[in-house]
Design an enzyme around this catalytic site. Structure first.
Site, mmCIF file in Angstrom:
data_model
loop_
_atom_site.group_PDB
_atom_site.id
_atom_site.type_symbol
_atom_site.label_atom_id
_atom_site.label_comp_id
_atom_site.label_asym_id
_atom_site.label_seq_id
_atom_site.Cartn_x
_atom_site.Cartn_y
_atom_site.Cartn_z
ATOM 1 C CG LEU A 141 123.072 22.738 60.534
ATOM 2 C CD1 LEU A 141 122.009 23.784 60.191
ATOM 3 C CD2 LEU A 141 123.849 23.170 61.781
ATOM 4 N N GLY A 166 126.761 22.181 57.623
ATOM 5 C CA GLY A 166 127.152 22.813 58.880
ATOM 6 C C GLY A 166 128.590 22.520 59.282
ATOM 7 C CG ASN A 182 125.801 19.232 51.186
ATOM 8 O OD1 ASN A 182 125.972 19.890 52.208
ATOM 9 N ND2 ASN A 182 125.559 17.937 51.198
ATOM 10 C CD GLU A 183 123.756 24.058 53.700
ATOM 11 O OE1 GLU A 183 124.439 24.125 52.660
ATOM 12 O OE2 GLU A 183 124.251 24.155 54.840
#
Lengths: 243, 243, 243
Positions: free
Chosen positions: C49, C94, C118-119
Site C-alpha cells: 500500500l 499489500g 508486516n503491518e
C-alpha cells in the site's frame, strides 16, 4: 464392513441404502464399538458415486439419489462407533468422501491406489459438505488446491497432505487397521463419542440446515444439458475402455 | 509468573482466582509488557484442573469452580500482554489449556514432559472452548485425533504437531523463553495488541455468548452418577499411587 | 499482467484502479482463461500500500483509498480466471495480499525476496480480511504468529509455512509459473470456477457485509495523531535512506 458391489463398489442408490442400513444395525447392536471399512473388490476401495444414477434420469430420480448420498455422509460422519478405513484400492470422489468420514485412514502403499476428490476432472463440482469434510481434514489451502485441480494423491503424497493417517505395505493394511481401531476403542466410549460429536457437529449441521436447498442445487446442476452431455461422453469412454 | 501451588500446580478454585488476579495486576501495571509463565514445582508445569473440586461437592460448587475455569481462560487467552509459556514439566489437560493461551510455547526436551488435552482418558470431555483453542493451534484434524484419543505429546511429537513452538534442552527453557519474549516485545505494542485481539476475538466471543449454558452443561455432566464414580475411582487410584 | 508502477509498484490509488480495470477487462475477454501476475520492476514484486495516500490527507481521501484497496482484493480474490503469481521480487504487506489472492504462488529463490504481512512493524494493523486471507493460506496458528510479529518470510521459510507453493531459481520463475497455469487451465473452466467460488465465498462475504464499517474503522484508525506521526517518521526515514 466389507464393501462388495461388483465390479468397483460404485455407490449406486441401492448400495448407498444398504450401507446406511448396515451401519445403523451395527450402531444399534451394543456388542459393536468399532467398524473397519474395507473393500472386497480387488484394486478398488470404491469408485465413488454412480454416474449412471445421474445421467439420463428424471429430476425426481436425481433428487432421490442425492438424498441417499447426503444420508450416507450424515450417518457415517456422525457415526458414534469408531470407524477406521482400511483403504486397499483406488479411492476417488465418493469413495474418498466415505474414507474421509472415518476416524482413522490406513492406505495400502500401491501407486495405483490414489485418493482424492477429483470431481472437477469430470466437469462437476463437489458440494459444500464434501468441501467442508476435506477442509476439516487437510486444511483450507490444501483443500482449495486439491478440489480445484481434482487431485488424486498417490500414497506418499496422500500421507504428506494428511488425507490419510498411515501408508503401509499392502499386505499389512488389515492388521494395521486392527491395531488402530484397538487404540481408538481403548478410550472410554462415552467420552470419545461426545468429543467426536463436538468436533463434527457444526459441519454436519450446515448440511442438515440446507439439505433441501442442496438437493435442489444438485438436481438443477446435474439436469443441465452441458453437464448431461459431458457425463454421457465420460460414460461412453469408460465403456469403450472396458469393451 | 512462577506457578507455585504444591505439590503439582493443580488448578484449585483458590489457585485459579489467584492466577487471574495476578495477571490482572500485571496488565494494569504499565511497567509490564510481557509475562513468562513457568513452574516452580519440579517436573510439573501444571497437573490441570482440580478433580477434588469436581467430585463429591454441590452443584453450586461445581458452578462456581467452572466459572473460575472460564475466567482463567478468558483472561489469559485475551491478555493484552505478551504471554510466553516456559514449559518446564508435565503439561496435561488444564495445564495444557493454560499453555495454549500463550503467544509462544517453549517445551523442555524431557520425555516425561508431555503436553495435551487428555480428558477422554478420565472419561470426561473437554468443553468446546478447550477444543476451539486446540483447533486454532494445531488445526481441525490433528485436534480431532488428539482430543478423542486424549493424546499427551512427548516433546518431539509436540513440536511436530505444532502444540508447542520450540523444544529445547531443559536447562535452556528460561533463556530461550526470554529471547522469545524479547522478539515479541520488539513489536509496537498497540499494533500487536489489536492484531492479537483480532485473531482471538471470535473464539473468545463463542464462550462469552454461551457462558451460562456452558456452566449448566458442566454441572449436569459432572453431577452424573457415572462420572462421579469414575472420578472417585481415579482419585483413589492416585492416592494409592502416592501412598 | 506485468506490474509496472515505478519505482517499486506501490499500490497508489491510481495504480489500484488501473489494476482492477485491467483484471476486469481480462475477465470479460473470453479469449483469456488465466493470468500470470508478475513485476516489471527489478527486485520488487510490489512494495504494498502507498503510505503517502494514508498520511497527511483528508478523511474523505482515506475513505476513497481504502475502498480502492477493498475493491482490489474483492476482484482479485474472487477472480474467475486462473491467477498465478510469479513473485520475482520483495513482496511485503499489500504486495503479499495481492499474491495471496492468486491460485498458485511461485517465488524466486533470492534471500532478498521475502514475503509477508508486516503491518505491525509500521505500527499499523492488517484488517480482518487480510487476516482471513492469510489464515486460509497458512492456518490459524501460523497466521497469528506471522501477523503479530510482522514476519517477512525468506524463500525457504515461505515455502515451509505454505505462504508460497513453489520456490525456484530466479531465472525459472516465469517458466515455472507458465507450467503451473497450464496445469490449472487443464481443468474444465466451469467446474473450476464454481469450486473456487465455493472455497472463497464465505471469506469475501465477510468483507462485503461489513464493507462500510471497515472503511470507517480504517479512516478513524489512520486519522489518529499517534498513527499519523509514526507514518510520517517512517516516510521520512525512507526518504533519507534513498537520499
Amino acid at each position: 464392513m466389507r464393501l462388495n458391489n461388483p465390479p468397483v463398489n460404485t455407490l449406486s442408490l441401492e448400495f448407498l441404502t444398504e450401507l446406511v442400513i448396515s451401519l445403523e444395525k451395527l450402531e444399534n447392536d451394543k456388542s459393536f464399538r468399532g467398524v473397519i471399512l474395507t473393500s472386497d473388490r480387488p484394486g478398488v476401495f470404491s469408485s465413488g458415486l454412480d454416474l449412471t444414477e445421474m445421467c439420463g434420469r428424471s429430476p425426481a430420480h436425481y433428487a432421490e439419489y442425492w438424498k441417499a448420498v447426503q444420508e450416507l455422509w450424515l450417518r457415517f460422519y456422525q457415526c458414534s462407533l469408531v470407524l477406521v478405513a482400511a483403504i486397499n484400492g483406488a479411492c476417488p470422489a465418493g469413495g474418498c468422501l466415505m474414507a474421509l468420514t472415518s476416524d482413522h485412514r490406513v492406505l495400502a502403499d500401491n501407486p495405483k491406489y490414489s485418493i482424492g476428490l477429483n470431481e472437477t476432472l469430470l466437469g462437476i463440482v463437489a458440494p459444500f459438505w464434501f468441501k467442508d469434510t476435506l477442509v476439516n481434514t487437510i486444511g483450507h489451502r490444501a483443500a482449495e488446491r486439491a478440489l480445484q485441480l481434482g487431485l488424486l494423491f498417490p500414497p506418499a503424497q496422500a500421507l504428506q497432505v494428511g488425507i490419510v493417517d498411515q501408508v503401509v505395505p499392502e499386505e499389512q493394511v488389515q492388521s494395521v487397521a486392527l491395531s488402530a481401531i484397538a487404540q481408538w476403542m481403548a478410550i472410554p466410549d462415552h467420552a470419545r463419542q461426545l468429543t467426536k460429536a463436538m468436533m463434527r457437529k457444526a459441519t454436519a449441521s450446515r448440511l442438515i440446515t440446507h439439505r433441501e436447498d442442496d438437493v435442489q442445487n444438485f438436481v438443477s446442476f446435474i439436469s443441465r444439458d452441458s453437464i448431461q452431455k459431458s457425463l454421457q461422453l465420460y460414460l461412453e469412454r469408460l465403456k469403450q475402455k472396458k469393451g
